[in-house]
Design a protein around this motif. Structure first.
Motif, PDB file in Angstrom:
ATOM      1  N   ALA A 111       0.823  -1.215   0.000  1.00 35.76           N
ATOM      2  CA  ALA A 111       0.000   0.000   0.000  1.00 35.76           C
ATOM      3  C   ALA A 111       0.856   1.263   0.000  1.00 35.76           C
ATOM      4  N   THR A 112       2.172   1.099   0.037  1.00 35.95           N
ATOM      5  CA  THR A 112       3.079   2.246   0.028  1.00 35.95           C
ATOM      6  C   THR A 112       3.873   2.248  -1.274  1.00 35.95           C
ATOM      7  N   THR A 113       4.835   3.140  -1.344  1.00 38.53           N
ATOM      8  CA  THR A 113       5.709   3.202  -2.521  1.00 38.53           C
ATOM      9  C   THR A 113       6.963   2.339  -2.346  1.00 38.53           C
ATOM     10  N   MET A 114       6.966   1.485  -1.335  1.00 42.42           N
ATOM     11  CA  MET A 114       8.134   0.640  -1.092  1.00 42.42           C
ATOM     12  C   MET A 114       8.411  -0.247  -2.306  1.00 42.42           C
ATOM     13  N   LEU A 115       9.660  -0.321  -2.684  1.00 39.72           N
ATOM     14  CA  LEU A 115      10.038  -1.171  -3.814  1.00 39.72           C
ATOM     15  C   LEU A 115       9.711  -2.632  -3.522  1.00 39.72           C
ATOM     16  N   PRO A 116       9.230  -3.356  -4.516  1.00 40.60           N
ATOM     17  CA  PRO A 116       8.938  -4.780  -4.314  1.00 40.60           C
ATOM     18  C   PRO A 116      10.142  -5.555  -3.774  1.00 40.60           C
ATOM     19  N   LEU A 117      11.336  -5.148  -4.133  1.00 45.51           N
ATOM     20  CA  LEU A 117      12.561  -5.782  -3.660  1.00 45.51           C
ATOM     21  C   LEU A 117      12.664  -5.787  -2.139  1.00 45.51           C
ATOM     22  N   PHE A 118      12.075  -4.791  -1.489  1.00 43.48           N
ATOM     23  CA  PHE A 118      12.207  -4.640  -0.037  1.00 43.48           C
ATOM     24  C   PHE A 118      11.012  -5.181   0.758  1.00 43.48           C
ATOM     25  N   ARG A 119       9.904  -5.463   0.107  1.00 42.78           N
ATOM     26  CA  ARG A 119       8.666  -5.802   0.826  1.00 42.78           C
ATOM     27  C   ARG A 119       8.774  -7.053   1.688  1.00 42.78           C
ATOM     28  N   GLY A 120       9.371  -8.098   1.152  1.00 42.07           N
ATOM     29  CA  GLY A 120       9.529  -9.331   1.929  1.00 42.07           C
ATOM     30  C   GLY A 120      10.439  -9.136   3.120  1.00 42.07           C
ATOM     31  N   HIS A 121      11.499  -8.340   2.936  1.00 43.82           N
ATOM     32  CA  HIS A 121      12.405  -8.056   4.045  1.00 43.82           C
ATOM     33  C   HIS A 121      11.673  -7.276   5.135  1.00 43.82           C
ATOM     34  N   TYR A 122      10.858  -6.321   4.697  1.00 46.06           N
ATOM     35  CA  TYR A 122      10.066  -5.564   5.664  1.00 46.06           C
ATOM     36  C   TYR A 122       9.113  -6.496   6.414  1.00 46.06           C
ATOM     37  N   ALA A 123       8.423  -7.362   5.680  1.00 42.41           N
ATOM     38  CA  ALA A 123       7.448  -8.262   6.316  1.00 42.41           C
ATOM     39  C   ALA A 123       8.117  -9.203   7.303  1.00 42.41           C
ATOM     40  N   ALA A 124       9.336  -9.618   7.018  1.00 45.41           N
ATOM     41  CA  ALA A 124      10.046 -10.537   7.914  1.00 45.41           C
ATOM     42  C   ALA A 124      10.618  -9.821   9.138  1.00 45.41           C
ATOM     43  N   SER A 125      10.716  -8.500   9.066  1.00 45.87           N
ATOM     44  CA  SER A 125      11.334  -7.740  10.153  1.00 45.87           C
ATOM     45  C   SER A 125      10.332  -7.399  11.247  1.00 45.87           C
ATOM     46  N   ASP A 126      10.872  -6.905  12.339  1.00 39.61           N
ATOM     47  CA  ASP A 126      10.011  -6.422  13.416  1.00 39.61           C
ATOM     48  C   ASP A 126       9.986  -4.889  13.429  1.00 39.61           C
ATOM     49  N   LYS A 127      10.451  -4.284  12.351  1.00 42.78           N
ATOM     50  CA  LYS A 127      10.522  -2.826  12.246  1.00 42.78           C
ATOM     51  C   LYS A 127       9.180  -2.245  11.804  1.00 42.78           C
ATOM     52  N   SER A 128       8.917  -1.034  12.273  1.00 43.12           N
ATOM     53  CA  SER A 128       7.767  -0.306  11.746  1.00 43.12           C
ATOM     54  C   SER A 128       8.137   0.134  10.333  1.00 43.12           C
TER      55      SER A 128
END
Length: 176
Positions: A126-143
């Motif tokens: 739902a954001t402008t985050m690059l697809p390359l980073f989405r899985g890393h974001y989902a696996a993280s505990d970061k906001s």
């Protein structure tokens, strides 16, 4: 009293900024270290973000090669602290849940439930985050805000874009 509070706050922000800058520099140095080894470019960011030695990381890559895992997830397995059995079970669970193949390795690496992981994927989409980073974001505990700040920090330090997601998701510290 107010001046003391402002001074302490500024000092804390300076120390936090210098710590994260040192961390991103140390991360970049681990990528450079990986470039001098047999670690494939696709796995260098995962190696750099892990707390593993080159030997331990390579050993887990070789273990993955002898298993039923597919090559695209070797690096995620090698960077993880999971056993091959634990990791394989999570890959199978992701398949059963019809998770997109590009996210399965990161899901298996994480400790998130399928539902938690999918919610973070949707949030990233739902954001402008690059697809390359989405899985890393989902696996993280970061906001999402902290994750994006770490992406910017990594880029500003000169970490190649291909490895920024690993850095942003990690709890990387130059301390082993």
């Amino acid at each position: 009293m107010r001046a003391l509070f402002v001074t302490i706050t500024l000092l804390m922000l300076f120390l936090l900024g210098s710590c994260t800058a040192n961390d991103s520099e140390a991360f970049k140095n681990r990528i450079k270290e990986a470039e001098t080894t047999a670690i494939l470019p696709a796995f260098r960011g995962l190696y750099a973000a892990s707390n593993k030695s080159v030997e331990d990381f390579t050993e887990k890559i070789n273990e993955a090669k002898r298993s039923s895992l597919i090559p695209i997830v070797y690096g995620h397995y090698a960077a993880s602290n999971k056993t091959l059995d634990q990791y394989s079970k999570r890959i199978k669970a992701a398949k059963v849940a019809s998770m997109k193949p590009m996210y399965r390795g990161l899901f298996a690496f994480s400790d998130k439930s399928i539902q938690e992981f999918n919610i973070k994927i949707e949030e990233a989409e739902a954001t402008t985050m690059l697809p390359l980073f989405r899985g890393h974001y989902a696996a993280s505990d970061k906001s999402i805000d902290v994750f994006n700040l770490r992406i910017k920090e990594a880029k500003a330090t000169g970490i190649p874009t291909a490895y920024c997601g690993e850095y942003a998701a990690s709890h990387f510290s130059k301390k082993p």
